[in-house]
Design a protein around this motif. Structure first.
Motif, PDB file in Angstrom:
ATOM      1  N   THR A  54     115.433  56.573  38.515  1.00 17.18           N
ATOM      2  CA  THR A  54     114.559  56.873  37.394  1.00 17.18           C
ATOM      3  C   THR A  54     115.396  56.893  36.110  1.00 17.18           C
ATOM      4  OG1 THR A  54     112.878  58.381  36.550  1.00 17.18           O
ATOM      5  CG2 THR A  54     114.778  59.373  37.612  1.00 17.18           C
ATOM      6  N   SER A  55     114.719  56.739  34.995  1.00 14.16           N
ATOM      7  CA  SER A  55     115.404  56.737  33.708  1.00 14.16           C
ATOM      8  C   SER A  55     114.408  57.096  32.616  1.00 14.16           C
ATOM      9  CB  SER A  55     116.015  55.370  33.425  1.00 14.16           C
ATOM     10  OG  SER A  55     115.007  54.434  33.170  1.00 14.16           O
ATOM     11  N   THR A  60     106.140  56.592  33.693  1.00 17.58           N
ATOM     12  CA  THR A  60     105.459  57.860  33.927  1.00 17.58           C
ATOM     13  C   THR A  60     105.909  58.947  32.954  1.00 17.58           C
ATOM     14  OG1 THR A  60     107.117  58.473  35.576  1.00 17.58           O
ATOM     15  CG2 THR A  60     105.116  57.386  36.362  1.00 17.58           C
ATOM     16  N   LEU A  61     107.076  58.767  32.334  1.00 12.34           N
ATOM     17  CA  LEU A  61     107.509  59.711  31.307  1.00 12.34           C
ATOM     18  C   LEU A  61     106.820  59.356  29.995  1.00 12.34           C
ATOM     19  CD1 LEU A  61     111.340  59.920  31.902  1.00 12.34           C
ATOM     20  CD2 LEU A  61     109.628  61.588  32.524  1.00 12.34           C
ATOM     21  N   ASP A  62     106.310  60.365  29.332  1.00  7.45           N
ATOM     22  CA  ASP A  62     105.648  60.102  28.055  1.00  7.45           C
ATOM     23  C   ASP A  62     106.580  60.519  26.927  1.00  7.45           C
ATOM     24  OD1 ASP A  62     105.345  62.641  29.079  1.00  7.45           O
ATOM     25  OD2 ASP A  62     103.596  63.088  27.854  1.00  7.45           O
ATOM     26  N   ASN A  63     107.324  59.548  26.406  1.00  8.35           N
ATOM     27  CA  ASN A  63     108.222  59.793  25.275  1.00  8.35           C
ATOM     28  C   ASN A  63     107.460  59.535  23.984  1.00  8.35           C
ATOM     29  OD1 ASN A  63     110.461  60.480  26.775  1.00  8.35           O
ATOM     30  ND2 ASN A  63     111.107  58.360  27.008  1.00  8.35           N
ATOM     31  N   LYS A  64     106.758  60.554  23.535  1.00 11.95           N
ATOM     32  CA  LYS A  64     105.931  60.399  22.337  1.00 11.95           C
ATOM     33  C   LYS A  64     106.774  60.329  21.070  1.00 11.95           C
ATOM     34  CE  LYS A  64     102.063  62.704  24.464  1.00 11.95           C
ATOM     35  NZ  LYS A  64     101.270  63.903  24.573  1.00 11.95           N
ATOM     36  N   ASP A  65     107.941  60.993  21.103  1.00 14.12           N
ATOM     37  CA  ASP A  65     108.767  60.995  19.903  1.00 14.12           C
ATOM     38  C   ASP A  65     109.658  59.755  19.816  1.00 14.12           C
ATOM     39  OD1 ASP A  65     110.329  61.644  22.046  1.00 14.12           O
ATOM     40  OD2 ASP A  65     111.282  63.379  21.113  1.00 14.12           O
ATOM     41  N   ASN A  66     109.632  58.895  20.850  1.00 14.54           N
ATOM     42  CA  ASN A  66     110.410  57.655  20.905  1.00 14.54           C
ATOM     43  C   ASN A  66     111.903  57.899  20.746  1.00 14.54           C
ATOM     44  OD1 ASN A  66     108.232  55.996  21.361  1.00 14.54           O
ATOM     45  ND2 ASN A  66     107.840  55.681  19.197  1.00 14.54           N
ATOM     46  N   SER A  73     114.620  64.678  26.838  1.00 10.60           N
ATOM     47  CA  SER A  73     114.295  63.496  27.627  1.00 10.60           C
ATOM     48  C   SER A  73     115.081  63.474  28.925  1.00 10.60           C
ATOM     49  CB  SER A  73     114.594  62.222  26.838  1.00 10.60           C
ATOM     50  OG  SER A  73     113.779  62.154  25.701  1.00 10.60           O
ATOM     51  N   SER A  74     116.347  63.876  28.871  1.00  8.46           N
ATOM     52  CA  SER A  74     117.135  63.884  30.099  1.00  8.46           C
ATOM     53  C   SER A  74     116.652  64.985  31.048  1.00  8.46           C
ATOM     54  CB  SER A  74     118.619  64.029  29.795  1.00  8.46           C
ATOM     55  OG  SER A  74     118.874  65.208  29.118  1.00  8.46           O
ATOM     56  N   ALA A  75     116.145  66.077  30.509  1.00 11.11           N
ATOM     57  CA  ALA A  75     115.563  67.118  31.360  1.00 11.11           C
ATOM     58  C   ALA A  75     114.310  66.597  32.060  1.00 11.11           C
ATOM     59  CB  ALA A  75     115.244  68.354  30.534  1.00 11.11           C
ATOM     60  N   LYS A  76     113.515  65.794  31.359  1.00  9.58           N
ATOM     61  CA  LYS A  76     112.335  65.188  31.977  1.00  9.58           C
ATOM     62  C   LYS A  76     112.735  64.227  33.094  1.00  9.58           C
ATOM     63  CE  LYS A  76     109.407  65.329  27.870  1.00  9.58           C
ATOM     64  NZ  LYS A  76     108.729  64.502  26.851  1.00  9.58           N
ATOM     65  N   VAL A  77     113.821  63.488  32.880  1.00  8.46           N
ATOM     66  CA  VAL A  77     114.308  62.565  33.915  1.00  8.46           C
ATOM     67  C   VAL A  77     114.767  63.361  35.136  1.00  8.46           C
ATOM     68  CG1 VAL A  77     116.124  60.902  34.476  1.00  8.46           C
ATOM     69  CG2 VAL A  77     114.915  60.724  32.325  1.00  8.46           C
ATOM     70  N   GLY A  78     115.466  64.479  34.918  1.00  9.01           N
ATOM     71  CA  GLY A  78     115.888  65.335  36.028  1.00  9.01           C
ATOM     72  C   GLY A  78     114.711  65.905  36.801  1.00  9.01           C
ATOM     73  N   GLU A  79     113.680  66.301  36.071  1.00  7.30           N
ATOM     74  CA  GLU A  79     112.469  66.822  36.719  1.00  7.30           C
ATOM     75  C   GLU A  79     111.802  65.745  37.570  1.00  7.30           C
ATOM     76  OE1 GLU A  79     107.972  68.167  35.334  1.00  7.30           O
ATOM     77  OE2 GLU A  79     109.590  68.143  33.862  1.00  7.30           O
ATOM     78  N   LEU A  80     111.643  64.556  37.011  1.00  6.67           N
ATOM     79  CA  LEU A  80     111.006  63.459  37.735  1.00  6.67           C
ATOM     80  C   LEU A  80     111.814  63.059  38.962  1.00  6.67           C
ATOM     81  CD1 LEU A  80     108.681  61.384  37.757  1.00  6.67           C
ATOM     82  CD2 LEU A  80     110.135  59.915  36.362  1.00  6.67           C
TER      83      LEU A  80
END
Length: 120
Positions: A54-55, A60-66, A73-80
């Motif tokens: 994953t990256s 499936t990650l919603d990076n709204k702030d681009n 963002s890296s915390a979201k990757v760890g969660e996923l």
């Protein structure tokens, strides 16, 4: 001969990889960090295959702030990654930081994966 930062990291990574080996029961969680994104994979070194990857480029990650190059963002990757690995029945991993310092984006990814159930 003076080494630059990238060459120093590559030498550290080679040293780390001599000691860390992922198996079927305890695969290796490998992290790669670029200037814009962060990538993480769970690897079984005995078979030489990637089990989960994953990256920040994942749909499936919603990076709204681009902005994919930050700790959130890296915390979201760890969660996923933790959720995907728990679905596949992987609870224990060996953490491979790939020669990067354990702070910032690398640390937030690892802490997030631990929070969501992975054990290092």
């Amino acid at each position: 001969m003076k080494l630059n930062r990238r060459e120093i990291r590559k030498k550290k990574h080679a040293k780390i990889r001599q000691k860390i080996i992922g198996t079927v029961k305890k695969p290796r969680l490998c992290v790669f960090r670029s200037n814009q994104h962060i990538y993480a994979q769970v690897i079984d070194d005995s078979q030489g295959r990637t089990i989960i990857a994953t990256s920040t480029l994942d749909k499936t990650l919603d990076n709204k702030d681009n902005n994919s190059a930050n700790c959130q963002s890296s915390a979201k990757v760890g969660e996923l990654l933790a959720k995907k690995s728990l679905e596949k029945g992987i609870f224990n991993v060996v953490f491979d930081r790939s020669g990067y310092f354990y702070h910032g984006r690398i640390k937030s990814l690892a802490d997030s994966a631990r929070t969501y159930g992975l054990q290092f």
